[in-house]
Write a protein that holds these residues in place. Structure first.
Motif, PDB file in Angstrom:
ATOM      1  N   VAL A  11     -15.763 -37.866-118.305  1.00 39.59           N
ATOM      2  CA  VAL A  11     -15.502 -38.883-117.284  1.00 39.59           C
ATOM      3  C   VAL A  11     -15.721 -38.292-115.891  1.00 39.59           C
ATOM      4  O   VAL A  11     -16.362 -38.919-115.032  1.00 39.59           O
ATOM      5  N   PHE A  59     -19.369 -37.906-115.226  1.00 36.75           N
ATOM      6  CA  PHE A  59     -20.017 -39.196-114.964  1.00 36.75           C
ATOM      7  C   PHE A  59     -19.749 -39.645-113.531  1.00 36.75           C
ATOM      8  O   PHE A  59     -20.652 -40.139-112.842  1.00 36.75           O
ATOM      9  N   VAL A  60     -18.509 -39.484-113.069  1.00 34.24           N
ATOM     10  CA  VAL A  60     -18.159 -39.874-111.707  1.00 34.24           C
ATOM     11  C   VAL A  60     -18.947 -39.052-110.699  1.00 34.24           C
ATOM     12  O   VAL A  60     -19.493 -39.585-109.724  1.00 34.24           O
ATOM     13  N   TRP A  99     -21.814 -37.522-111.219  1.00 34.19           N
ATOM     14  CA  TRP A  99     -23.232 -37.926-111.324  1.00 34.19           C
ATOM     15  C   TRP A  99     -23.492 -39.209-110.549  1.00 34.19           C
ATOM     16  O   TRP A  99     -24.522 -39.348-109.889  1.00 34.19           O
ATOM     17  N   SER A 100     -22.554 -40.152-110.619  1.00 37.40           N
ATOM     18  CA  SER A 100     -22.754 -41.446-109.961  1.00 37.40           C
ATOM     19  C   SER A 100     -22.795 -41.322-108.449  1.00 37.40           C
ATOM     20  O   SER A 100     -23.302 -42.214-107.758  1.00 37.40           O
ATOM     21  N   ARG A 101     -22.250 -40.228-107.914  1.00 37.54           N
ATOM     22  CA  ARG A 101     -22.187 -40.042-106.467  1.00 37.54           C
ATOM     23  C   ARG A 101     -23.274 -39.108-105.945  1.00 37.54           C
ATOM     24  O   ARG A 101     -23.401 -38.923-104.743  1.00 37.54           O
ATOM     25  N   LYS A 134     -27.323 -46.738-108.139  1.00 33.94           N
ATOM     26  CA  LYS A 134     -27.243 -45.703-107.111  1.00 33.94           C
ATOM     27  C   LYS A 134     -28.132 -46.009-105.904  1.00 33.94           C
ATOM     28  O   LYS A 134     -28.725 -45.099-105.309  1.00 33.94           O
ATOM     29  N   PRO A 136     -18.499 -50.372-107.991  1.00 31.54           N
ATOM     30  CA  PRO A 136     -17.820 -49.095-108.227  1.00 31.54           C
ATOM     31  C   PRO A 136     -18.788 -48.073-108.814  1.00 31.54           C
ATOM     32  O   PRO A 136     -19.658 -48.422-109.609  1.00 31.54           O
ATOM     33  N   LEU A 137     -18.644 -46.827-108.381  1.00 37.04           N
ATOM     34  CA  LEU A 137     -19.481 -45.728-108.866  1.00 37.04           C
ATOM     35  C   LEU A 137     -20.964 -45.956-108.582  1.00 37.04           C
ATOM     36  O   LEU A 137     -21.830 -45.344-109.208  1.00 37.04           O
ATOM     37  N   ASN A 138     -21.268 -46.879-107.662  1.00 36.10           N
ATOM     38  CA  ASN A 138     -22.660 -47.190-107.309  1.00 36.10           C
ATOM     39  C   ASN A 138     -23.462 -47.718-108.494  1.00 36.10           C
ATOM     40  O   ASN A 138     -24.691 -47.589-108.528  1.00 36.10           O
ATOM     41  N   LEU A 139     -22.785 -48.332-109.463  1.00 32.24           N
ATOM     42  CA  LEU A 139     -23.437 -48.825-110.678  1.00 32.24           C
ATOM     43  C   LEU A 139     -22.993 -50.261-110.951  1.00 32.24           C
ATOM     44  O   LEU A 139     -21.857 -50.502-111.362  1.00 32.24           O
ATOM     45  N   ASP A 177     -19.472 -52.918-113.085  1.00 36.29           N
ATOM     46  CA  ASP A 177     -18.650 -53.789-112.246  1.00 36.29           C
ATOM     47  C   ASP A 177     -18.177 -54.993-113.057  1.00 36.29           C
ATOM     48  O   ASP A 177     -18.963 -55.865-113.403  1.00 36.29           O
TER      49      ASP A 177
END
Length: 250
Positions: free
Chosen positions: A26, A29-30, A32-34, A84, A111-114, A118
């Protein structure tokens, strides 16, 4: 045979290891999303901010573009960004819908740029414009996949270089699919392969010369093709197609 206390200790250790792996996954993943978020190119975004025909307003979770002067139109677009990609990167491309068609555009900040993760209800975003009573939902790339999930709750669906994982083949929701001939990600072949997920009545528009990144202003994207269309031509193609969709709505 191991004793019950020993088995219990082994089980607890195993559960602790599994929980640690889940938490690491987790966290990864967070992170990576940023990393590698594609920001808006400064010049197009600044052009929107300086355009007297557009009022840009931020909320806690969206970017709202409204006509700079009161309009008779009561139509809005709820838009989900690609994976992203910053919401501001779509402002210039969608601003023509505001200035030329009088639409209100709400660009979600997921959220998380994904957009695909959402799960928030559409009215969380459309509530910022209570005067709008006809809402289109749309999105670019992965954002379009999320938009497909909300199509039945909307008055129309607009896909920007995207296709549905949701089966809408029997839906009565009007659908406009905009794609690019030079798209290296949502390729013409992929758009065609997923055509059966859309209603037979869906309008399919392939914009000649457009790449995947042509639908926003965030620079080149790995794996994409090379666009041979300029911003003005791209804007005009998007505006014309959306205008025709609006004309067809009841």
């Amino acid at each position: 045979m191991p004793s019950a206390p020993l088995l219990r200790r082994r089980l607890l250790r195993l559960l602790a290891v599994l929980l640690t792996l889940v938490l690491l996954a987790v966290a990864g993943f967070v992170v990576w999303s940023r990393i590698g978020v594609m920001d808006a190119e400064p010049e197009p975004w600044q052009g929107v901010l300086e355009d007297p025909g557009v009022t840009a307003e931020r909320t806690d979770d969206s970017l709202v573009l409204r006509p700079g002067a009161p309009e008779d139109e009561d139509v809005g677009l709820l838009f989900y960004p690609g994976a992203k990609v910053a919401p501001e990167a779509y402002a210039a491309r969608l601003s023509g819908l505001v200035t030329e068609l009088g639409m209100t555009v709400v660009i979600v900040e997921p959220p998380l740029n994904l957009s695909l993760v959402d799960r928030r209800a559409p009215d969380r975003f459309t509530g910022v414009a209570p005067e709008v009573d006809t809402w289109l939902v749309g999105g670019h790339s992965m954002g379009g996949v999320r938009a497909c999930e909300l199509a039945e709750e909307s008055d129309a669906l607009v896909l920007f270089a995207s296709y549905c994982a949701t089966d809408l083949s029997t839906s009565e929701t009007p659908v406009l699919s905009l794609s690019g001939s030079e798209d290296g990600l949502s390729t013409p072949e992929k758009i065609s392969d997923h055509r059966d997920a859309l209603p037979e009545s869906a309008t399919m528009v392939e914009i000649a010369g457009a790449s995947h990144a042509s639908f926003g202003d965030y620079g080149p994207q790995r794996g994409d093709g090379t666009a041979v269309i300029d911003d003005a031509e791209m804007d005009a193609a998007v505006e014309e197609a959306v205008a025709e969709l609006l004309d067809s709505l009841p």
